[in-house]
Design an enzyme around this catalytic site. Structure first.
Site, PDB file in Angstrom:
ATOM      1  N   LYS A  77      -7.660  -3.819   6.356  1.00 14.26           N
ATOM      2  CA  LYS A  77      -7.581  -2.722   7.324  1.00 14.26           C
ATOM      3  C   LYS A  77      -8.942  -2.033   7.382  1.00 14.26           C
ATOM      4  CE  LYS A  77      -3.148  -3.549   7.801  1.00 14.26           C
ATOM      5  NZ  LYS A  77      -2.106  -3.097   6.917  1.00 14.26           N
ATOM      6  N   TYR A  79       2.742  -7.456  16.293  1.00 18.70           N
ATOM      7  CA  TYR A  79       3.130  -6.553  15.199  1.00 18.70           C
ATOM      8  C   TYR A  79       3.960  -5.384  15.738  1.00 18.70           C
ATOM      9  CZ  TYR A  79       2.727  -2.535  12.057  1.00 18.70           C
ATOM     10  OH  TYR A  79       3.004  -1.424  11.298  1.00 18.70           O
ATOM     11  N   ALA A  82       7.261  -5.159   5.257  1.00 12.80           N
ATOM     12  CA  ALA A  82       6.900  -5.648   6.586  1.00 12.80           C
ATOM     13  C   ALA A  82       5.642  -6.494   6.481  1.00 12.80           C
ATOM     14  CB  ALA A  82       6.636  -4.480   7.536  1.00 12.80           C
ATOM     15  N   THR A 107       6.090   2.945  12.861  1.00  9.78           N
ATOM     16  CA  THR A 107       4.690   3.229  13.166  1.00  9.78           C
ATOM     17  C   THR A 107       4.531   3.811  14.573  1.00  9.78           C
ATOM     18  OG1 THR A 107       2.623   2.076  13.716  1.00  9.78           O
ATOM     19  CG2 THR A 107       4.592   0.752  13.733  1.00  9.78           C
ATOM     20  N   ASP A 108       3.443   4.568  14.771  1.00 12.65           N
ATOM     21  CA  ASP A 108       3.143   5.080  16.118  1.00 12.65           C
ATOM     22  C   ASP A 108       2.824   3.951  17.097  1.00 12.65           C
ATOM     23  OD1 ASP A 108       0.666   4.349  15.069  1.00 12.65           O
ATOM     24  OD2 ASP A 108      -0.329   6.260  15.512  1.00 12.65           O
ATOM     25  N   GLU A 109       2.504   2.754  16.570  1.00 14.09           N
ATOM     26  CA  GLU A 109       2.083   1.668  17.457  1.00 14.09           C
ATOM     27  C   GLU A 109       3.212   1.199  18.374  1.00 14.09           C
ATOM     28  OE1 GLU A 109      -0.584  -1.199  15.744  1.00 14.09           O
ATOM     29  OE2 GLU A 109      -1.134   0.175  14.143  1.00 14.09           O
ATOM     30  N   PHE A 117       0.813  -1.222   0.000  1.00  7.49           N
ATOM     31  CA  PHE A 117       0.000   0.000   0.000  1.00  7.49           C
ATOM     32  C   PHE A 117       0.852   1.281   0.000  1.00  7.49           C
ATOM     33  CE2 PHE A 117      -2.213   2.678   3.451  1.00  7.49           C
ATOM     34  CZ  PHE A 117      -2.802   3.553   2.548  1.00  7.49           C
ATOM     35  N   LYS A 155       7.934  -4.291  15.192  1.00  5.26           N
ATOM     36  CA  LYS A 155       8.364  -3.003  14.632  1.00  5.26           C
ATOM     37  C   LYS A 155       9.279  -2.279  15.626  1.00  5.26           C
ATOM     38  CE  LYS A 155       7.388  -1.301  11.236  1.00  5.26           C
ATOM     39  NZ  LYS A 155       7.932  -1.396   9.851  1.00  5.26           N
TER      40      LYS A 155
END
Ligand code: NAD
Ligand code: TYD
Length: 341
Positions: free
Chosen positions: A192, A153, A86, A128-130, A11, A157
């Protein structure tokens, strides 16, 4: 500039490659992608039609393949690596964490080491913010927020972010880390929330909302994210972390209701299902550093971006049908059945 992009058939990677080739005439891109269920060469059909074998080259391969990655880095005069590849879906990581550790941790290590050996002068690690974990009802993540990932996940990361950090501190390897909030836009795989809701709404199928639907995400249009990654590539300080956010916090229920309104469908399709285990409550980003040091701000408002995105999906019905292979459908059906959808 010669750039090795990993995961360019996914994406964000596909949007990034299109953006770079159309915006910067001196860019040459080699795209290394394994073509997992989430990677699709058709995402770059227009790029292939215009630039294949001139300014765009495709290599079908795995970032975990040590000899392939080493040969590639030494065989081409790359100025930079931009690393998107990823495993990216939290629900899949709950179902089976192993591919996440393999690709996100070992694959990133493999790339960092090969790039260091080949003396690549810039490496952007896309994260990522995660990795920051979950916020309560107030507060924001800054680049200094401690890492506290909650899903396999986000743990994978965060692990790769720490490897990138270690490569800067130990070897002075010029790596920058970007952390971005939830993306939406063209070519997002329909697992998603936004494309999945659109797909189910147009088929009049139940839309699974986890828990009470009050979890909050900050949504950013993928082109704003791509511009942030490009700004990091050109202007980022080695060793630095840059946050990107969309200034668009919404509950999941708000997102689903917006899509139902824009597609003219009934809210009766909303189906509350068993919550995601370890579901992070809220993400929100402070990105002053990116504004100050990179001159970056998000440009596309949520309302405008959502309308454009839904139009894109309307115009690309064949793409949506094509990316849903048998194996993908089987995974989704089993997953939602266990949650009561
Ligand atoms: P995606 O799942 O759509 O695409 C991932 C791509 O990586 C696919 O083309 C896939 O084939 C490729 N890939 C997977 N494993 C590979 C391997 N071992 N070797 C080579 N290629 C491999 O993901 P996305 O949503 O485009 O996310 C891209 C990056 O951005 C990821 O690193 C993700 O963590 C990060 N990110 C995503 C979001 C988001 O909202 N989607 C937000 C912030 C950061
Ligand atoms: P998702 O798009 O999977 O992104 P992430 O987990 O990386 O934030 O999910 C976004 C939010 O939507 C998250 O709070 C989980 C929720 N969600 C649902 O309620 N139903 C769904 O079918 C999906 C896929 C997600």
């Amino acid at each position: 500039m010669h750039i090795l992009v990993t995961g360019g058939c996914g994406f964000i990677g596909a949007n990034f490659i299109q953006h770079m080739l159309h915006t910067y005439a001196d860019t040459v891109i080699v795209n290394l992608d394994k073509l997992t269920y989430a990677g699709n060469r058709r995402n770059l059909a227009e790029v292939e039609a215009s630039f294949l074998e001139t300014r765009y080259f495709f290599v079908h391969g795995d970032i975990c393949d040590q000899s392939l990655v080493t040969d590639l880095m030494h065989g081409f005069p790359f100025d930079a690596v931009v690393h998107f590849a990823a495993e990216s879906h939290v629900d899949r990581s709950i179902n089976d964490p192993f591919p996440f550790i393999t690709t996100n941790v070992l694959g990133t290590q493999n790339l960092l080491e090969a790039a260091r050996q080949a003396k690549i002068s810039r490496f952007v690690h896309v994260s990522t913010d995660e990795v920051y974990g979950s916020l309560g009802p107030t507060g924001v993540f800054t680049e200094d927020t401690p890492l506290a990932p909650n899903s396999p996940y986000s743990a994978s990361k965060a692990s790769s972010d720490l490897l990138a950090r270690a490569y800067f501190h130990t070897y002075a390897f010029p790596v920058m880390i970007t952390r971005c909030s939830n993306n939406y836009g063209p070519y997002q795989f329909p697992e998603k929330l936004i494309p999945l809701t659109y797909l189910k709404a147009t088929r009049n199928e139940p839309i699974p909302v986890y828990g009470d639907g009050l979890n909050v995400r900050d949504w950013i249009h993928v082109l704003d994210h791509c511009q942030g990654v490009a700004a990091t590539l050109f202007k980022g300080q080695p060793g630095a972390v840059y946050n990107f956010g969309g200034d668009a916090e919404r509950t999941n229920l708000e997102i689903v209701r917006t899509i139902l309104r824009l597609t003219g469908k009934s809210e009766d399709l909303i189906t509350f299902v068993t919550d995601r285990p370890g579901h992070d409550l809220r993400y929100a980003m402070a990105f002053e550093r990116s504004t100050r040091d990179l001159g970056w701000t998000p440009k596309i408002s949520f309302d405008e971006g959502m309308e454009q995105t839904l139009h894109w999906y309307q115009d690309h019905g064949t793409w949506l049908d094509e990316v849903q292979s048998g194996a993908y459908r089987q995974f989704m059906d089993t997953w939602y059945k266990t949650r009561g959808a």
